[in-house]
Design a protein around this motif. Structure first.
Motif, PDB file in Angstrom:
ATOM      1  N   ALA A 126       5.114   6.655  -6.253  1.00  0.00           N
ATOM      2  CA  ALA A 126       5.674   5.118  -6.839  1.00  0.00           C
ATOM      3  C   ALA A 126       5.581   4.414  -5.633  1.00  0.00           C
ATOM      4  CB  ALA A 126       7.153   5.244  -7.333  1.00  0.00           C
ATOM      5  N   ASP A 127       5.525   3.118  -5.596  1.00  0.00           N
ATOM      6  CA  ASP A 127       5.530   2.128  -4.422  1.00  0.00           C
ATOM      7  C   ASP A 127       6.964   1.605  -4.408  1.00  0.00           C
ATOM      8  OD1 ASP A 127       2.890   2.031  -4.102  1.00  0.00           O
ATOM      9  OD2 ASP A 127       2.687   0.471  -6.109  1.00  0.00           O
ATOM     10  N   VAL A 128       7.365   1.359  -3.065  1.00  0.00           N
ATOM     11  CA  VAL A 128       8.747   0.917  -2.802  1.00  0.00           C
ATOM     12  C   VAL A 128       8.829  -0.638  -2.822  1.00  0.00           C
ATOM     13  CG1 VAL A 128      10.650   0.854  -0.962  1.00  0.00           C
ATOM     14  CG2 VAL A 128       9.245   2.781  -1.135  1.00  0.00           C
ATOM     15  N   ILE A 129       9.800  -1.109  -3.874  1.00  0.00           N
ATOM     16  CA  ILE A 129      10.028  -2.463  -3.839  1.00  0.00           C
ATOM     17  C   ILE A 129      11.153  -3.167  -3.304  1.00  0.00           C
ATOM     18  CG2 ILE A 129       8.448  -2.965  -5.410  1.00  0.00           C
ATOM     19  CD1 ILE A 129      10.530  -3.421  -7.564  1.00  0.00           C
ATOM     20  N   LYS A 130      11.508  -4.151  -2.741  1.00  0.00           N
ATOM     21  CA  LYS A 130      12.775  -4.601  -2.639  1.00  0.00           C
ATOM     22  C   LYS A 130      14.030  -4.616  -3.618  1.00  0.00           C
ATOM     23  CE  LYS A 130      10.856  -7.746   0.831  1.00  0.00           C
ATOM     24  NZ  LYS A 130      10.790  -9.373   1.441  1.00  0.00           N
ATOM     25  N   ALA A 131      14.984  -4.261  -3.488  1.00  0.00           N
ATOM     26  CA  ALA A 131      16.051  -4.229  -4.301  1.00  0.00           C
ATOM     27  C   ALA A 131      15.990  -5.267  -5.282  1.00  0.00           C
ATOM     28  CB  ALA A 131      17.433  -4.059  -3.735  1.00  0.00           C
ATOM     29  N   GLU A 132      16.178  -6.551  -4.896  1.00  0.00           N
ATOM     30  CA  GLU A 132      16.445  -7.811  -5.731  1.00  0.00           C
ATOM     31  C   GLU A 132      14.940  -8.065  -6.716  1.00  0.00           C
ATOM     32  OE1 GLU A 132      18.533 -10.346  -7.610  1.00  0.00           O
ATOM     33  OE2 GLU A 132      19.062  -8.888  -5.901  1.00  0.00           O
ATOM     34  N   GLU A 133      14.037  -7.403  -6.196  1.00  0.00           N
ATOM     35  CA  GLU A 133      12.567  -7.414  -7.046  1.00  0.00           C
ATOM     36  C   GLU A 133      12.721  -6.432  -8.149  1.00  0.00           C
ATOM     37  OE1 GLU A 133       9.649  -6.421  -4.534  1.00  0.00           O
ATOM     38  OE2 GLU A 133       9.538  -8.088  -3.199  1.00  0.00           O
ATOM     39  N   PHE A 134      13.653  -5.598  -8.311  1.00  0.00           N
ATOM     40  CA  PHE A 134      13.689  -4.923  -9.704  1.00  0.00           C
ATOM     41  C   PHE A 134      14.138  -5.746 -10.861  1.00  0.00           C
ATOM     42  CE2 PHE A 134      17.057  -2.899 -12.496  1.00  0.00           C
ATOM     43  CZ  PHE A 134      16.216  -1.757 -12.921  1.00  0.00           C
ATOM     44  N   TRP A 135      14.898  -6.845 -10.547  1.00  0.00           N
ATOM     45  CA  TRP A 135      15.040  -7.853 -11.548  1.00  0.00           C
ATOM     46  C   TRP A 135      14.008  -8.441 -12.031  1.00  0.00           C
ATOM     47  CZ3 TRP A 135      19.367  -5.843 -13.546  1.00  0.00           C
ATOM     48  CH2 TRP A 135      20.189  -5.125 -12.715  1.00  0.00           C
ATOM     49  N   ASP A 136      12.780  -8.532 -11.438  1.00  0.00           N
ATOM     50  CA  ASP A 136      11.750  -9.153 -11.635  1.00  0.00           C
ATOM     51  C   ASP A 136      10.623  -8.330 -12.604  1.00  0.00           C
ATOM     52  OD1 ASP A 136      12.566 -11.633 -10.642  1.00  0.00           O
ATOM     53  OD2 ASP A 136      12.084 -10.658  -8.694  1.00  0.00           O
ATOM     54  N   VAL A 137      10.976  -7.167 -12.669  1.00  0.00           N
ATOM     55  CA  VAL A 137       9.823  -6.360 -13.147  1.00  0.00           C
ATOM     56  C   VAL A 137       9.717  -6.571 -14.438  1.00  0.00           C
ATOM     57  CG1 VAL A 137       9.547  -3.716 -13.892  1.00  0.00           C
ATOM     58  CG2 VAL A 137      10.371  -4.379 -11.665  1.00  0.00           C
ATOM     59  N   ASP A 138       8.372  -6.573 -14.799  1.00  0.00           N
ATOM     60  CA  ASP A 138       7.508  -6.852 -16.225  1.00  0.00           C
ATOM     61  C   ASP A 138       8.112  -5.493 -17.017  1.00  0.00           C
ATOM     62  OD1 ASP A 138       6.675  -8.182 -18.397  1.00  0.00           O
ATOM     63  OD2 ASP A 138       4.493  -8.243 -17.665  1.00  0.00           O
ATOM     64  N   CYS A 139       8.864  -5.530 -18.007  1.00  0.00           N
ATOM     65  CA  CYS A 139       9.208  -4.430 -18.968  1.00  0.00           C
ATOM     66  C   CYS A 139       9.689  -4.912 -20.062  1.00  0.00           C
ATOM     67  CB  CYS A 139      10.393  -3.753 -18.188  1.00  0.00           C
ATOM     68  SG  CYS A 139      11.974  -4.686 -17.841  1.00  0.00           S
ATOM     69  N   GLU A 156      24.130 -14.471 -13.822  1.00  0.00           N
ATOM     70  CA  GLU A 156      23.677 -15.542 -14.359  1.00  0.00           C
ATOM     71  C   GLU A 156      22.016 -15.534 -13.967  1.00  0.00           C
ATOM     72  OE1 GLU A 156      24.267 -19.885 -16.148  1.00  0.00           O
ATOM     73  OE2 GLU A 156      25.365 -19.284 -14.706  1.00  0.00           O
ATOM     74  N   GLU A 157      21.979 -15.638 -12.530  1.00  0.00           N
ATOM     75  CA  GLU A 157      20.892 -15.969 -11.584  1.00  0.00           C
ATOM     76  C   GLU A 157      19.669 -14.872 -12.193  1.00  0.00           C
ATOM     77  OE1 GLU A 157      17.713 -15.491  -9.075  1.00  0.00           O
ATOM     78  OE2 GLU A 157      19.580 -14.071  -9.055  1.00  0.00           O
ATOM     79  N   ARG A 158      20.139 -13.272 -12.281  1.00  0.00           N
ATOM     80  CA  ARG A 158      19.408 -12.615 -12.653  1.00  0.00           C
ATOM     81  C   ARG A 158      18.599 -12.502 -14.078  1.00  0.00           C
ATOM     82  NH1 ARG A 158      22.615  -7.766  -9.152  1.00  0.00           N
ATOM     83  NH2 ARG A 158      21.607  -8.144  -7.223  1.00  0.00           N
TER      84      ARG A 158
END
Length: 423
Positions: A281-294, A308-310
């Motif tokens: 897997a690739d390492v991503i920043k913690a906050e980028e988890f909430w932007d993952v296309d799923c 609310e922001e996430r």
């Protein structure tokens, strides 16, 4: 450490979140609404000092809690967590969600919860045992197989439950296996208990996907928290053909658009204690988890994670709440506005307490079921409970969370009314 409540990144406290959820359900309680204050006040809250002698000969003091939120439907039921951020208010909220959760799946339990403010990683095994036994002795006057039955939660496990069971048994003069659940199998534990919460997340997710026309085969899943709950759920979704594309825990955040090889990731987590360092897997920043296309997002860590922001950024079609209280009320509204289905914690992660109920029943009868029997019974209870909740949501045109609270709170308050007030 101060006794300030655990607060999410937006300033929402778990107890405040719970009270907001209760307020939203009042219009659907009918005649039972007159009893609603019952839900806003814990029946009993115990704060205890937990002094132990450390291995170096010094004495350390830890603050412990046990809260019984409501006992109208039966003895208290709820886990014990060891975490440096544990506070009385957090434990109050967790006990209240347990009340709702048990009623939502129609178990004969009330809600309770416990905890010690401690970082267990800083203690040796012997220190952990001494702290567990002292804590058990301190709360011993309010727990018992017919009073209040603790279970594992964050940073606690079957070994800690064994120490609790043994301590209680020594203090009462007879072996009492039913005082806790989540025990090792040879001490009266139940088959299927460790993975039960994750299995419940999968079962409710499978049913929800069927209702909204989502094919789990090929569905992309992101999981926050990769322990017993998140890891077990991920494994079951993987078996259904889903791709686990992102995972986050206290060690790091990883991503693979093609999906992880779970046959490699799960042993890696078991061996290293987290997802960090996984080669596939690739390492991503913690906050980028909430932007993952799923397609499916499973928050299975701590409270207050979906702010609310996430919630504005989440790309999933469905959120399955494996953790307790992971979504703050404003985020709940945002997800609803964005037509993202949320299967709430009080039904989604109720698999654990359901199999805890099975364990409690088996301990009383000294007759134990196979894991296949456990899973069949668990699946039926979860599917039936979700159907009633979904029907309620459709009838009133409300969210699944408000519908779950409507079904559960009506059961709790009917029990309260029928029992009456004493004296």
């Amino acid at each position: 450490m101060s006794n300030l409540s655990y607060v999410s990144p937006t300033g929402d406290s778990p107890w405040g979140t719970y009270l907001s959820q209760v307020d939203r359900v009042v219009p659907y309680l009918g005649a039972q609404a007159r009893w609603v204050e019952t839900l806003k006040r814990p029946k009993r809250a115990l704060i205890v000092d937990v002094p132990i002698e450390l291995d170096n000969g010094t004495v350390a003091h830890f603050e412990g809690f046990r809260v019984q939120h409501n006992l109208s439907r039966g003895p208290g039921k709820g886990g014990v967590r060891y975490h440096p951020d544990v506070t009385l208010e957090e434990v109050m909220a967790l006990s209240a969600w347990m009340t709702v959760k048990c009623a939502a799946v129609n178990l004969p339990f009330g809600g309770a919860k416990g905890g010690i403010r401690v970082d267990p990683k800083l203690l040796s095994t012997k220190e952990l045992e001494r702290m567990t036994r002292r804590y058990t002795s301190e709360i011993g006057l309010i727990i018992g197989p017919q009073k209040d039955i603790p279970a594992p939660d964050v940073n606690t496990n079957g070994q800690i439950m064994a120490w609790m069971m043994d301590t209680y048994s020594m203090n009462t003069g007879s072996t009492s296996t039913g005082v806790v659940t989540g025990k090792p199998l040879h001490l009266g534990g139940s088959a299927g208990r460790i993975k039960a919460t994750g299995r419940g997340v999968f079962v409710t997710g499978r049913e929800a996907a069927r209702r909204i026309g989502m094919d789990l085969n090929g569905a992309r899943v992101a999981v926050q928290g990769f322990g017993n709950v998140g890891g077990s759920a991920a494994e079951l979704f993987g078996q259904a053909g889903s791709k686990i594309v992102a995972a986050q825990d206290h060690t790091g955040t990883i991503f693979n658009a093609n999906g992880f090889d779970l046959a490699e990731l799960i042993p890696h987590v078991n061996n290293t204690g987290g997802v960090a360092g996984f080669k596939g897997a690739d390492v991503i920043k913690a906050e980028e988890f909430w932007d993952v296309d799923c397609d499916i997002l499973i928050p299975a860590a701590l409270e207050g994670q979906i702010t609310e922001e996430r919630a504005r950024r989440i790309k999933a079609k469905m959120v399955l709440e494996g953790a307790n209280g992971p979504t703050v009320p404003k985020a709940d509204d945002m997800l609803f506005e964005r037509n993202i289905l949320v299967v709430p914690d009080v039904i989604c992660n109720a698999g654990g307490v359901t199999v805890s109920y099975f364990e409690w029943v088996q301990d009383f009868s000294s007759f134990f079921w196979s894991e296949d029997e456990i899973n069949v019974r668990l699946d039926k209870i979860m599917v039936d409970a979700l159907k009633k909740i979904w029907d309620t949501a459709d009838r009133h045109k409300i969210t699944l969370r408000t519908a779950t609270f409507a079904v559960a709170c009506e059961r709790i308050l009917i029990a309260r009314e029928e029992r009456g007030l004493y004296p």
